[in-house]
Design a protein around this motif. Sequence first.
Motif, PDB file in Angstrom:
ATOM      1  N   TYR A 307      -6.578  67.476  15.809  1.00 43.03           N
ATOM      2  CA  TYR A 307      -5.889  67.085  16.907  1.00 43.03           C
ATOM      3  C   TYR A 307      -4.351  67.331  16.589  1.00 43.03           C
ATOM      4  O   TYR A 307      -3.296  67.256  17.504  1.00 43.03           O
ATOM      5  CB  TYR A 307      -5.855  65.426  17.262  1.00 43.03           C
ATOM      6  N   GLY A 308      -3.897  67.603  15.606  1.00 43.51           N
ATOM      7  CA  GLY A 308      -2.706  67.994  14.915  1.00 43.51           C
ATOM      8  C   GLY A 308      -1.468  67.066  15.375  1.00 43.51           C
ATOM      9  O   GLY A 308      -1.594  65.907  15.502  1.00 43.51           O
ATOM     10  N   GLY A 309      -0.192  67.538  15.826  1.00 45.33           N
ATOM     11  CA  GLY A 309       0.786  66.970  15.911  1.00 45.33           C
ATOM     12  C   GLY A 309       1.834  66.701  14.535  1.00 45.33           C
ATOM     13  O   GLY A 309       1.294  66.792  13.487  1.00 45.33           O
ATOM     14  N   PRO A 310       3.001  66.154  14.750  1.00 45.95           N
ATOM     15  CA  PRO A 310       3.905  66.043  13.579  1.00 45.95           C
ATOM     16  C   PRO A 310       3.483  65.058  12.479  1.00 45.95           C
ATOM     17  O   PRO A 310       3.718  65.012  11.510  1.00 45.95           O
ATOM     18  CB  PRO A 310       5.323  65.863  14.195  1.00 45.95           C
ATOM     19  N   ASP A 311       2.907  63.906  13.212  1.00 42.45           N
ATOM     20  CA  ASP A 311       2.477  62.845  12.502  1.00 42.45           C
ATOM     21  C   ASP A 311       0.660  62.649  12.569  1.00 42.45           C
ATOM     22  O   ASP A 311       0.261  61.697  12.792  1.00 42.45           O
ATOM     23  CB  ASP A 311       2.838  61.665  13.193  1.00 42.45           C
ATOM     24  N   TRP A 312       0.301  64.062  12.161  1.00 42.97           N
ATOM     25  CA  TRP A 312      -1.263  64.093  12.211  1.00 42.97           C
ATOM     26  C   TRP A 312      -1.762  63.212  11.266  1.00 42.97           C
ATOM     27  O   TRP A 312      -3.024  62.761  11.320  1.00 42.97           O
ATOM     28  CB  TRP A 312      -1.711  65.462  11.955  1.00 42.97           C
ATOM     29  N   ASN A 313      -1.260  62.846  10.211  1.00 42.55           N
ATOM     30  CA  ASN A 313      -1.962  61.869   8.946  1.00 42.55           C
ATOM     31  C   ASN A 313      -2.099  60.644   9.689  1.00 42.55           C
ATOM     32  O   ASN A 313      -3.291  59.986   9.229  1.00 42.55           O
ATOM     33  CB  ASN A 313      -0.963  61.921   7.866  1.00 42.55           C
ATOM     34  N   GLN A 314      -1.337  60.262  10.640  1.00 39.50           N
ATOM     35  CA  GLN A 314      -1.788  58.709  11.293  1.00 39.50           C
ATOM     36  C   GLN A 314      -3.149  58.918  11.873  1.00 39.50           C
ATOM     37  O   GLN A 314      -3.898  58.133  12.034  1.00 39.50           O
ATOM     38  CB  GLN A 314      -0.775  58.411  12.055  1.00 39.50           C
ATOM     39  N   SER A 315      -3.180  59.983  12.538  1.00 36.80           N
ATOM     40  CA  SER A 315      -4.363  60.436  13.515  1.00 36.80           C
ATOM     41  C   SER A 315      -5.767  60.486  12.551  1.00 36.80           C
ATOM     42  O   SER A 315      -6.683  60.114  12.883  1.00 36.80           O
ATOM     43  CB  SER A 315      -4.476  61.620  14.337  1.00 36.80           C
ATOM     44  N   ALA A 316      -5.411  61.049  11.356  1.00 34.32           N
ATOM     45  CA  ALA A 316      -6.539  61.592  10.541  1.00 34.32           C
ATOM     46  C   ALA A 316      -6.858  60.172   9.781  1.00 34.32           C
ATOM     47  O   ALA A 316      -8.195  59.480   9.575  1.00 34.32           O
ATOM     48  CB  ALA A 316      -6.120  62.368   9.310  1.00 34.32           C
ATOM     49  N   ARG A 317      -5.973  59.304   9.463  1.00 38.55           N
ATOM     50  CA  ARG A 317      -6.032  57.959   8.955  1.00 38.55           C
ATOM     51  C   ARG A 317      -7.068  56.869   9.878  1.00 38.55           C
ATOM     52  O   ARG A 317      -8.106  56.362   9.570  1.00 38.55           O
ATOM     53  CB  ARG A 317      -4.870  57.201   8.507  1.00 38.55           C
ATOM     54  N   THR A 318      -6.579  56.874  11.202  1.00 44.70           N
ATOM     55  CA  THR A 318      -7.299  56.076  12.216  1.00 44.70           C
ATOM     56  C   THR A 318      -8.706  56.667  12.482  1.00 44.70           C
ATOM     57  O   THR A 318      -9.622  55.820  12.398  1.00 44.70           O
ATOM     58  CB  THR A 318      -6.397  56.065  13.436  1.00 44.70           C
ATOM     59  N   ALA A 319      -8.866  57.975  12.711  1.00 44.35           N
ATOM     60  CA  ALA A 319     -10.328  58.632  12.884  1.00 44.35           C
ATOM     61  C   ALA A 319     -11.067  58.331  11.745  1.00 44.35           C
ATOM     62  O   ALA A 319     -12.233  58.104  11.942  1.00 44.35           O
ATOM     63  CB  ALA A 319     -10.295  60.154  13.043  1.00 44.35           C
ATOM     64  N   GLY A 320     -10.692  58.509  10.492  1.00 49.98           N
ATOM     65  CA  GLY A 320     -11.313  58.204   9.226  1.00 49.98           C
ATOM     66  C   GLY A 320     -11.769  56.821   9.173  1.00 49.98           C
ATOM     67  O   GLY A 320     -12.835  56.476   8.703  1.00 49.98           O
ATOM     68  N   ILE A 321     -10.928  55.638   9.401  1.00 48.42           N
ATOM     69  CA  ILE A 321     -11.494  54.256   9.475  1.00 48.42           C
ATOM     70  C   ILE A 321     -12.574  54.238  10.340  1.00 48.42           C
ATOM     71  O   ILE A 321     -13.701  53.523  10.335  1.00 48.42           O
ATOM     72  CB  ILE A 321     -10.242  53.379   9.643  1.00 48.42           C
ATOM     73  N   VAL A 322     -12.272  54.616  11.852  1.00 46.35           N
ATOM     74  CA  VAL A 322     -13.330  54.459  12.753  1.00 46.35           C
ATOM     75  C   VAL A 322     -14.741  55.204  12.405  1.00 46.35           C
ATOM     76  O   VAL A 322     -15.793  54.677  12.666  1.00 46.35           O
ATOM     77  CB  VAL A 322     -12.773  55.003  14.069  1.00 46.35           C
ATOM     78  N   ALA A 323     -14.393  56.597  11.643  1.00 48.11           N
ATOM     79  CA  ALA A 323     -15.599  57.015  11.369  1.00 48.11           C
ATOM     80  C   ALA A 323     -16.465  56.195  10.302  1.00 48.11           C
ATOM     81  O   ALA A 323     -17.721  55.974  10.195  1.00 48.11           O
ATOM     82  CB  ALA A 323     -15.556  58.308  10.331  1.00 48.11           C
ATOM     83  N   ALA A 324     -15.898  55.427   9.339  1.00 52.19           N
ATOM     84  CA  ALA A 324     -16.454  54.719   8.415  1.00 52.19           C
ATOM     85  C   ALA A 324     -17.192  53.571   9.029  1.00 52.19           C
ATOM     86  O   ALA A 324     -18.377  53.214   8.978  1.00 52.19           O
ATOM     87  CB  ALA A 324     -15.387  54.122   7.360  1.00 52.19           C
ATOM     88  N   ILE A 325     -16.495  52.895  10.070  1.00 53.04           N
ATOM     89  CA  ILE A 325     -17.046  51.942  10.811  1.00 53.04           C
ATOM     90  C   ILE A 325     -18.605  52.303  11.680  1.00 53.04           C
ATOM     91  O   ILE A 325     -19.594  51.646  11.535  1.00 53.04           O
ATOM     92  CB  ILE A 325     -16.137  51.279  11.761  1.00 53.04           C
ATOM     93  N   MET A 326     -18.121  53.569  12.099  1.00 50.42           N
ATOM     94  CA  MET A 326     -19.294  54.113  13.085  1.00 50.42           C
ATOM     95  C   MET A 326     -20.675  54.244  12.091  1.00 50.42           C
ATOM     96  O   MET A 326     -21.705  54.154  12.206  1.00 50.42           O
ATOM     97  CB  MET A 326     -18.884  55.253  13.688  1.00 50.42           C
ATOM     98  N   GLY A 327     -20.231  54.841  10.821  1.00 50.34           N
ATOM     99  CA  GLY A 327     -21.300  55.201  10.081  1.00 50.34           C
ATOM    100  C   GLY A 327     -21.941  53.987   9.470  1.00 50.34           C
ATOM    101  O   GLY A 327     -23.172  53.953   9.444  1.00 50.34           O
ATOM    102  N   ALA A 328     -21.273  52.949   9.278  1.00 45.83           N
ATOM    103  CA  ALA A 328     -21.863  51.527   8.573  1.00 45.83           C
ATOM    104  C   ALA A 328     -22.660  51.044   9.819  1.00 45.83           C
ATOM    105  O   ALA A 328     -23.651  50.319   9.597  1.00 45.83           O
ATOM    106  CB  ALA A 328     -20.745  50.570   8.377  1.00 45.83           C
TER     107      ALA A 328
END
Length: 512
Positions: A307-328
């Motif tokens: 999704y990019g953007g100047p603060d892409w690391n925040q998007s990556a962190r949020t999506a990673g946490i949600v992915a962990a929850i969905m996988g669980a």
Amino acid sequence: MLQFIVRRVLMGALVLLLSSFLCYLMVDVAVDPLEDLYTSTDPDAPTLIQERIEQLHLDRSSVERYFMWAGAFITGDPGTSWLTGRPVAEELRGAVIGTIQLVTAATFLSIFLGIGVGIVSALRQYTGFDYLVVFFSFVLYSLPVFWVAVLLKQWGAIGYNDFLADPFLSPVTIIVVAVLAGVLISMAIAGPLQRRLISIAGGALAVGALLFYLQATGWWNEPHIGPELLILNGLAAAFGITLLSTGLEHRRALYSALTVVGLTLVLYFPVNMLFDSLDAANLTGWPIILGLGVVTVASGVLVGRLYGGPDWNQSARTAGIVAAIMGAMVLLDRIMQFWPSYNANSRISGRPIRTFQERTPGFEGNFWEVTLNTFGHLILPTLALMLISFATYTRFSRASMLEVMNQDYMRTARAKGLGERTVIMRHGFRNTLIPLATIVPVDIITLLGGALITERIFARPGMGTMFLNNLEENVMEPVMAYLVIVAALAIIANIVADLLYAALDPRIRVSA
């Protein structure tokens, strides 16, 4: 940093050496390997006593025997139990696995829930929710663990197993539970009267609808998540994690989280087909599941990055946490699919929640049914440990947050025009964790040393059970191995706490 770690490790090694020496002397006084022979009526008892004295070198001084034991221990040989003839290393291996199984879920759940509830309680100071949290935290903290265990056996095992024989919730019960849940939600949200009334109505409606759904679908005997609950829980996780992580105004983070939820729904059936194939080939196991979990989290991070953007690391962190929850949730759904066959097993007989041991004797099944059997034995001792630790973390995090909220930098952050979420999460929450960095590593290490009372009550094998059994049987080597491992873990916990200080507080430098 490296110098600090080396210095602390060397100091820790010296402390461990001195503590092990003192422990050896005290244990040597406490245990008597000849006790059973002194009271024996065997006519060969004197000969057996002499043989055991020679076998255990009891004719030498405690200091000499300590250095003999320490020399072997340092080389990786913790000794052999004279009672069973088994190497202590084998006993330790099984005990460590049993303890890790027991304390892992309890530790992480108590930390996350305790810190979260404590912070919300501090933000709602002097409200009904705050008083309720303080009251229950003190009650749980004051209750002895053996009493909590007895209550859980009565209501968590016997009561719930009886309920499963005829699972029915009357409409009155559902309405009362829904209203109480709505009131609790409104107390946590707080705000003006209109907002609280809306919270009560919304919370009660959501909880009531969920309970009616569970009742209508026979969920109690055939539990499942499925695509319906998966999408509802996924949307809640996406909005909730985004709100806490970046704020809902961060659209890229929100879209990344929602994209992860959508991908999970698309891949739900293919993933189940993959598990079917693995089951058919008898390849299903925790290594593969953990590998899939790593791929899931990495995929979420990748979505946020794309999704990019100047603060892409925040998007990556949020999506990673949600992915962990969905996988669980997908994994939990897969396990639940085998609940009917597991519950109908002759060894289970419709009573899945067990009150003792780590597995049901004679139980056989596939990987998922064995996992259910393990969970059925773990749930009660896990709850017993979690409730006590939850109360501790709630009290500490509440007190720490209240102290942080009165600091000048919090007022300055608000004066600069920052939003309340940013002030709380970026400035308050991180500093709240600093005092907790002292107790969390030590508590984790303490639990890894074995939950002595909980393991004994629920008859579970673990470090605590191994220690108590060998102490009662006057077997010194396993007792000393336990004490040295716990002491070493305590030293490591303090080093970890120091490193956490440096990570959380930029004013602290471990190299200073």
